[in-house]
Design an enzyme around this catalytic site. Structure first.
Site, short mmCIF file in Angstrom:
data_model
loop_
_atom_site.label_atom_id
_atom_site.label_comp_id
_atom_site.label_asym_id
_atom_site.label_seq_id
_atom_site.Cartn_x
_atom_site.Cartn_y
_atom_site.Cartn_z
N ASP A 1 0.82 -1.21 0.00
CA ASP A 1 0.00 0.00 0.00
C ASP A 1 0.86 1.27 0.00
OD1 ASP A 1 -2.28 1.53 0.14
OD2 ASP A 1 -2.56 1.29 2.29
N GLU B 1 -3.34 -0.55 -8.44
CA GLU B 1 -4.13 0.62 -8.01
C GLU B 1 -3.30 1.89 -8.11
OE1 GLU B 1 -6.97 0.52 -4.84
OE2 GLU B 1 -6.09 2.27 -3.86
O1 LIG Z 1 -1.91 4.65 7.64
C1 LIG Z 1 -1.53 4.32 6.51
O2 LIG Z 1 -0.43 4.63 6.03
C2 LIG Z 1 -2.46 3.49 5.64
O3 LIG Z 1 -3.16 2.58 6.44
C3 LIG Z 1 -3.50 4.29 4.94
O4 LIG Z 1 -3.07 5.43 4.36
C4 LIG Z 1 -4.29 3.36 4.00
O5 LIG Z 1 -3.94 3.51 2.66
C5 LIG Z 1 -5.70 3.65 4.21
O6 LIG Z 1 -6.28 4.43 3.50
C6 LIG Z 1 -6.33 2.96 5.33
O7 LIG Z 1 -7.56 3.50 5.64
#
Ligand SMILES: O=C(O)[C@@H](O)[C@@H](O)[C@H](O)C(=O)CO
Length: 496
Positions: free
Chosen positions: A167, A276
């Protein structure tokens, strides 16, 4: 270990193994695979896979031999063995036709609760989802995240498939590592390439900047967008000079990076993959027109995305409900949804924790094809369990979070009203969990997770971490119940 001798004997005899005073048995984990039996158990706070039988699976699992069996720790190497023999333990992509929910687990212990939560819902879980920010703040690695999710699906005997999202990855080096380790989804964070403040500039100012771009780039955009009408589902979109120039200045560099990463890495993968694009972690709000512009450019350059996360109007702050004009949000979201549908990908909602005010709107326009990310709220539910079961630890964590908030604000944008946080000494133990119903307290605890989990005392020993994990481990069913309730509410409000 000796306590596990009788588990081994019972497994060998083909008996159903049940809990004893010292050993908790995860019955759903039982597998009988090509002459090898496996079962996950916990003793003294540690989980193991106990195995008996013969064959390569038995030989490859590493552990301590006891009698005719073996007691195998939940190590990275053993996770890789499970991956080779049990497909359901390997993360997979889900494409663009079904809803997916990002269930970020900063602790590596939430997935059993998440698996329980999604039962009966029309959604596939992205159990492994951590941003580089989260991994570095908690001193965890991408492999820690992948190991935890694979062992959780094994523990729960969950064979419905799960995803693993690298992510908010920005750097090429992190992309390479994450792909090599086997993620099934990559969220490319392009915010470093999106300048802020363009929107506030005058036509003259942006025109001067645009004219500094190479001539062929200027021509390319002018020819493609000026004096054109784009029919996108029921929307009819056209660009005037100022709008176009601003989008070019905002997104041209980001687009180059997206195309580069897609061509260099994603298009070369020999497995199904969810790609994504995230343009949400910037102050530049993505209007539906800007969304169309980005998507149209990506499509024309052959980039296939599975989901895209715009920066919506209003604020999606961490761990609390939506802030902003709900009617404007509805208007814009309906257009974002049409654009995503037109280009054939899912709209991705980041910071999706606790956005109950707007979930019904998201449900209405995305019609069950959406990706929603949560992470912090799963950690906050763990904190709620701590508040209920170990008040003393909660008090220390709470005080520490307040003292160290400034440090955490470097990583997260929140605007808590600190005056609404009731002083700790005026709250009885029985009411400590109520802090998790107060927006400001939620946000303070939300953003300080990394500091809390890595804090050390003067001797270098963890200040909270060991006690925190022990408390949650002793109360694992309570944590599962909390997640089923809270994330279940997310899913229901999202109509999934
Ligand atoms: O805290 C973070 O860095 C991540 O969990 C989030 O930015 C994540 O992409 C998200 O949107 C979780 O709600």
């Amino acid at each position: 270990m000796e306590k596990l001798k009788s588990v081994i004997e019972q497994l060998e005899q083909g008996k159903v193994v049940s809990n004893t005073e010292n050993v908790k048995v995860y019955e759903k984990s039982f597998k009988d695979h090509e002459h090898v039996r496996l079962l996950m158990v916990k003793t003294n706070g540690n989980r193991y896979i106990v195995t008996v039988g013969e064959g390569t699976l038995f030989d490859e699992l590493q552990g301590k031999n006891i009698g005719n069996g073996k007691v195998c720790p939940l190590s990275h190497e053993n996770r890789l063995v499970l991956n080779r023999y049990f497909d359901f333990t390997v993360p997979r992509a889900f494409g663009t036709k079904i809803a997916t929910m990002g269930l970020g687990d900063r602790l590596g212990i939430a997935s059993p609760g998440h698996i329980e939560t999604i039962k009966g819902h029309n959604v596939k879980p992205i159990l492994a989802q951590q941003s580089i920010r989260e991994l570095s703040l908690t001193n965890r690695t991408m492999n820690d995240m992948l190991d935890a999710a694979a062992f959780a699906v094994f523990q729960e005997g969950y064979e419905g498939g799960y995803g693993a999202d690298g992510d908010h990855i920005k750097q090429e080096s992190d992309i390479k590592i994450a792909l090599e380790l086997g993620i099934s989804m990559l969220t490319l964070d392009c915010s470093d390439y999106i300048p802020t403040g363009i929107d506030a500039k005058s036509l003259e100012e942006v025109r001067t900047e645009f004219e500094k771009l190479p001539q062929d780039i200027q021509e390319y955009y002018n020819e493609r967008y000026l004096n054109q009408i784009f029919d996108v589902n029921i929307l009819s979109l056209s660009f005037d000079e100022e709008t176009l120039i601003k989008y070019v200045l905002e997104y041209n560099e980001a687009l180059n990076y997206m195309v580069y990463v897609y061509n260099e890495y994603i298009s070369k993968l020999d497995r199904n993959f969810d790609f994504e694009i995230s343009i949400d972690e910037t102050e530049t709000v993505t209007s539906p027109m800007a969304h169309f512009f980005v998507a149209n450019e990506l499509t024309s350059k052959g980039v296939k995305v599975n989901s895209l996360a715009p920066r919506f109007c209003g604020e999606f702050q961490k761990g609390i409900d939506y802030i902003g004009d709900v009617e404007q949000f509805e208007r814009e979201l309906s257009e974002h949804a049409l654009i995503a549908e037109y280009f054939g990908y899912k709209l991705s909602i980041h910071s999706g924790s606790d956005k109950f005010k707007v979930f019904p709107i998201i449900a209405k326009y995305t019609k069950g094809v959406v990706h929603v990310k949560t992470a912090g709220t799963n950690w906050l539910e763990a904190v709620r369990v701590i508040a209920k079961t170990n008040p003393d630890l909660y008090r220390r964590m709470h005080a520490f979070a307040l003292e160290n908030l400034d440090v955490a604000l470097k990583y997260y944008h929140i605007t808590p009203d600190m005056d609404t946080i009731v002083p700790l000494d005026s709250v009885s133990d029985d009411n400590l969990a109520d802090y998790m119903n107060n927006d400001a307290a939620r946000q303070v605890l939300h953003v300080t997770y990394g500091l809390i989990l890595t804090a050390k005392d003067e001797n270098g020993a963890p200040l909270f971490k060991d006690e925190f994990f022990k408390t949650l481990d002793d109360n694992e069913d309570e944590y599962t119940r909390a997640l089923v309730l809270h994330i279940g509410k997310h899913l229901e409000t999202l109509g999934l």
